[in-house]
Design a protein around this motif. Structure first.
Motif, PDB file in Angstrom:
ATOM      1  N   THR A 175      33.428  46.513  43.222  1.00  0.00           N
ATOM      2  CA  THR A 175      33.184  45.216  42.604  1.00  0.00           C
ATOM      3  C   THR A 175      33.879  45.152  41.252  1.00  0.00           C
ATOM      4  O   THR A 175      33.742  46.086  40.450  1.00  0.00           O
ATOM      5  N   PRO A 176      34.628  44.098  40.948  1.00  0.00           N
ATOM      6  CA  PRO A 176      35.281  43.990  39.628  1.00  0.00           C
ATOM      7  C   PRO A 176      34.268  43.658  38.538  1.00  0.00           C
ATOM      8  O   PRO A 176      34.197  42.520  38.048  1.00  0.00           O
ATOM      9  N   ILE A 177      33.483  44.650  38.134  1.00  0.00           N
ATOM     10  CA  ILE A 177      32.401  44.426  37.177  1.00  0.00           C
ATOM     11  C   ILE A 177      32.916  43.892  35.840  1.00  0.00           C
ATOM     12  O   ILE A 177      32.337  42.949  35.287  1.00  0.00           O
ATOM     13  N   PRO A 178      33.980  44.453  35.234  1.00  0.00           N
ATOM     14  CA  PRO A 178      34.457  43.877  33.967  1.00  0.00           C
ATOM     15  C   PRO A 178      34.839  42.406  34.089  1.00  0.00           C
ATOM     16  O   PRO A 178      34.553  41.608  33.186  1.00  0.00           O
ATOM     17  N   ALA A 179      35.483  42.037  35.189  1.00  0.00           N
ATOM     18  CA  ALA A 179      35.855  40.627  35.380  1.00  0.00           C
ATOM     19  C   ALA A 179      34.614  39.749  35.535  1.00  0.00           C
ATOM     20  O   ALA A 179      34.566  38.627  35.026  1.00  0.00           O
ATOM     21  N   LEU A 180      33.592  40.248  36.214  1.00  0.00           N
ATOM     22  CA  LEU A 180      32.346  39.498  36.351  1.00  0.00           C
ATOM     23  C   LEU A 180      31.655  39.329  35.003  1.00  0.00           C
ATOM     24  O   LEU A 180      31.148  38.245  34.686  1.00  0.00           O
ATOM     25  N   LEU A 181      31.620  40.390  34.191  1.00  0.00           N
ATOM     26  CA  LEU A 181      31.004  40.294  32.870  1.00  0.00           C
ATOM     27  C   LEU A 181      31.778  39.335  31.972  1.00  0.00           C
ATOM     28  O   LEU A 181      31.181  38.571  31.201  1.00  0.00           O
ATOM     29  N   PHE A 182      33.103  39.367  32.072  1.00  0.00           N
ATOM     30  CA  PHE A 182      33.914  38.441  31.280  1.00  0.00           C
ATOM     31  C   PHE A 182      33.645  36.993  31.694  1.00  0.00           C
ATOM     32  O   PHE A 182      33.559  36.100  30.842  1.00  0.00           O
ATOM     33  N   THR A 183      33.499  36.764  33.002  1.00  0.00           N
ATOM     34  CA  THR A 183      33.163  35.428  33.475  1.00  0.00           C
ATOM     35  C   THR A 183      31.808  34.981  32.944  1.00  0.00           C
ATOM     36  O   THR A 183      31.634  33.830  32.522  1.00  0.00           O
ATOM     37  N   CYS A 184      30.839  35.900  32.955  1.00  0.00           N
ATOM     38  CA  CYS A 184      29.494  35.578  32.465  1.00  0.00           C
ATOM     39  C   CYS A 184      29.523  35.220  30.981  1.00  0.00           C
ATOM     40  O   CYS A 184      28.933  34.220  30.560  1.00  0.00           O
ATOM     41  N   ILE A 185      30.223  36.023  30.177  1.00  0.00           N
ATOM     42  CA  ILE A 185      30.260  35.781  28.725  1.00  0.00           C
ATOM     43  C   ILE A 185      30.967  34.468  28.406  1.00  0.00           C
ATOM     44  O   ILE A 185      30.490  33.668  27.585  1.00  0.00           O
ATOM     45  N   SER A 186      32.101  34.218  29.053  1.00  0.00           N
ATOM     46  CA  SER A 186      32.822  32.962  28.799  1.00  0.00           C
ATOM     47  C   SER A 186      32.001  31.745  29.232  1.00  0.00           C
ATOM     48  O   SER A 186      32.036  30.696  28.584  1.00  0.00           O
ATOM     49  N   THR A 187      31.235  31.888  30.319  1.00  0.00           N
ATOM     50  CA  THR A 187      30.380  30.786  30.764  1.00  0.00           C
ATOM     51  C   THR A 187      29.276  30.505  29.754  1.00  0.00           C
ATOM     52  O   THR A 187      28.979  29.344  29.439  1.00  0.00           O
ATOM     53  N   LEU A 188      28.656  31.553  29.226  1.00  0.00           N
ATOM     54  CA  LEU A 188      27.603  31.373  28.224  1.00  0.00           C
ATOM     55  C   LEU A 188      28.151  30.725  26.957  1.00  0.00           C
ATOM     56  O   LEU A 188      27.460  29.918  26.318  1.00  0.00           O
ATOM     57  N   LEU A 189      29.376  31.078  26.589  1.00  0.00           N
ATOM     58  CA  LEU A 189      29.974  30.456  25.404  1.00  0.00           C
ATOM     59  C   LEU A 189      30.201  28.961  25.618  1.00  0.00           C
ATOM     60  O   LEU A 189      30.014  28.155  24.698  1.00  0.00           O
ATOM     61  N   MET A 190      30.613  28.593  26.821  1.00  0.00           N
ATOM     62  CA  MET A 190      30.824  27.172  27.100  1.00  0.00           C
ATOM     63  C   MET A 190      29.513  26.395  27.121  1.00  0.00           C
ATOM     64  O   MET A 190      29.482  25.206  26.827  1.00  0.00           O
TER      65      MET A 190
END
Length: 309
Positions: A139-154
């Motif tokens: 599972t691309p965990i770093p990419a998933l975490l990056f998606t989560c953080i960018s979503t929370l910022l938006m």
């Protein structure tokens, strides 16, 4: 879910994560996976799109038939108002159905968005950490975490409808550019391998509707579209600083290497093996330098058995 995803993309081992090569049979091996994908993916598209279109059209027909124009304009949630008017004590079905549909859409977005970051990192357009996958679950965990953080910022913004307009316009713009890119590749590189190939009439029809809706959006909401384009263009300086500028200071490269190593230990991730079928023959030198100390201690089971014998 993990086993279903492995059946969709290949064997659970990282060597076959993005490869069309058939691995040896294993507990999660899906025999004939490539042939199934080439047959099932077009079938899923041609079945799902008419089905979803049918459901959407007749749902709107039901709304217009059962509700007056004044009720439609006054309602904040048309489906909920429709359920309250017609379903009586079973009106609770509508908000639950909307919630399930929303979570289903979010689930699909998480899968696709994180894989976009993952693919961009493999091409050298994003930090190489985002191209790593979990050693066991792939599972691309770093990419998933990056998606989560960018979503929370938006989600920090208070006006959710404006955010939806911005994101929707940018996504729709890139959908059209992506489809246009497929036509350009078919013209400039007609001989490259294409596991799934369709008639060019379909993307051309899509681009005609896309162009009409894009021009209509620019004409009806120029401010929103202009701000969306400005947000999109903020990626240009990031590209020049992160990708185009090759000779970065040594301290910056050392910091990135340290951050990558720490993140690897926290997420238990490594680089998937790259092979010729991935279509990436030239790898960014910075990424290659970061791979060498990470991949050296990783020894395959086949190599271990040879050494023991």
């Amino acid at each position: 879910m993990g086993q279903l995803f492995q059946c969709a993309v290949g064997h659970s081992g990282s060597r076959h994560f993005h490869s069309g090569e058939a691995p040896s049979p294993g507990p999660d091996h899906h025999h004939g996976g490539r042939a199934d994908r080439q047959r099932n993916l077009p079938r899923a598209i041609f079945i799902s799109i008419p089905l979803v279109t049918f459901v959407y059209v007749f749902a709107n027909v039901a709304y217009v038939t059962a509700m007056s124009p004044q009720e439609l304009l006054a309602s904040n949630a048309v489906a909920v108002t429709f359920g309250e008017k017609l379903l009586g004590v079973m009106a609770w079905i509508m908000p639950i159905s909307v919630a399930l549909s929303t979570f289903g859409g979010v689930n699909g977005s998480l899968f696709t968005s994180s894989r976009l970051f993952f693919a961009g990192a493999r091409e050298g357009h994003l930090p190489s950490l985002l191209a790593m996958i979990h050693v066991k679950r792939c599972t691309p965990i770093p990419a998933l975490l990056f998606t989560c953080i960018s979503t929370l910022l938006m989600l920090v913004t208070s006006d959710m409808y404006t955010l939806i307009n911005y994101v929707g316009f940018i996504n729709y713009l890139f959908y059209g550019v992506t489809v246009a890119g497929q036509i350009v590749l078919r013209w400039k590189k007609p001989d490259i391998p294409r596991p799934i190939k369709i008639n060019l009439l379909f993307p051309i029809i899509y681009l005609l509707f896309w162009a009409f809706l894009l021009v209509f959006s620019l004409w009806s909401e120029p401010v929103v579209c202009g701000i969306g384009l400005a947000i999109m263009l903020t990626g240009v300086p990031v590209y020049f600083l992160g990708v185009y500028w090759q000779h970065k200071p040594k301290c910056f490269n050392n910091f990135i290497k340290w951050l990558t190593l720490v993140s690897q230990k926290m997420c238990v991730v490594v680089y998937p093996e790259m092979d010729g079928s991935s279509g990436t023959d030239v790898i960014n030198e910075d990424i290659e330098e970061q791979r060498q100390p990470i991949n050296q201690p990783i020894v395959s089971k086949a190599k271990d058995s040879v050494e023991q014998s």
